[in-house]
Design an enzyme around this catalytic site. Sequence first.
Site, PDB file in Angstrom:
ATOM      1  N   ALA A 176       0.860  -1.189   0.000  1.00 39.27           N
ATOM      2  CA  ALA A 176       0.000   0.000   0.000  1.00 39.27           C
ATOM      3  C   ALA A 176       0.886   1.227   0.000  1.00 39.27           C
ATOM      4  O   ALA A 176       1.834   1.324   0.782  1.00 39.27           O
ATOM      5  CB  ALA A 176      -0.888   0.026   1.238  1.00 39.27           C
ATOM      6  N   LYS A 177       0.565   2.136  -0.887  1.00 39.33           N
ATOM      7  CA  LYS A 177       1.291   3.405  -0.948  1.00 39.33           C
ATOM      8  C   LYS A 177       0.356   4.443  -0.355  1.00 39.33           C
ATOM      9  O   LYS A 177      -0.746   4.659  -0.870  1.00 39.33           O
ATOM     10  CB  LYS A 177       1.576   3.719  -2.414  1.00 39.33           C
TER      11      LYS A 177
END
Length: 275
Positions: A176-177
């Site tokens: 996840a960014k």
Amino acid sequence: MLPIDDSPIVRDGKSVILAMDHGLEHGPVDFEDVPEKLDPAQVFETATHDAVTAIAVQKGIAEGYYPSYENDVNLLVKLNGTSNLWMGEPDSAVNCSVEYAAEIGADAVGFTVYGGSNHEIEMVEEFREIQEEAREYGLPVVMWSYPRGQGLKNDTKPSTISYATRLALELGADIAKVKYPGSREAMAHACRCAGDMKVVMSGGSKTSDEEFLSTVESTIRSGGSGLAVGRNVWQREDPTPLLDGLESVIYEEQTAGAALGNESEADATDAAIEG
Ligand SMILES: O=P(O)(O)OC[C@H]1O[C@](O)(COP(=O)(O)O)[C@@H](O)[C@@H]1O
């Protein structure tokens, strides 16, 4: 999530993804101070630095420039994107399939989900398709997990960012960014919400070396696995010193101060152990 530590986009459990999809997302305005970087080849050159584990670009840039760099950089193809010309609720058009990304050499794929937008339902359904297709190709999926839209005005609030990492875990992302939520505690909570899934920090607009490396250090100390960064790297005339610093802070777990040469190696190691 896939066990992705053996993926080329991961080095010693960490990643530095150099993002250059800004020409679509923000428009040429992001290149005004560094017009030479309008040439994508220049940013591919930057991505050959050892600290960088992948370059994240849209399909058109991948098609045109990756063939000249396929032995030197790893490719993350972003499968959706929106221009700044779009004035509606946050949404992102799917413009590339996983199959085509694999065909042009992708080592990973990326996809934006705007949780909380009026378009969340369709975006999550689109994510399901690409996530399952990516599994067939063994490609890691990086989710740009950016809650925004409707009543969600502050997209970096701690509770928003921890929701963003959890949402990515639950929907099957491998990384996840997310935006930095403002403090080490908040980032640590966001990482805990992600379970074993990797969390990387989104770079944001250009800041000083000191400020940027300190935030990155804080992310690493919080259990983060690196960053996906654009402007803070390629908007610098010479990105090499900052990339050298990122290499020290992310892979060698040095302090930002040590990476900048402001404290001795011994102090840095002690601080890292205590931290
Ligand atoms: O939607 P936002 O917040 O304006 O930022 C989108 C941009 O930020 C990124 O996610 C990260 O880039 P930066 O490090 O320059 O912020 C890019 O991939 C994307 O183009």
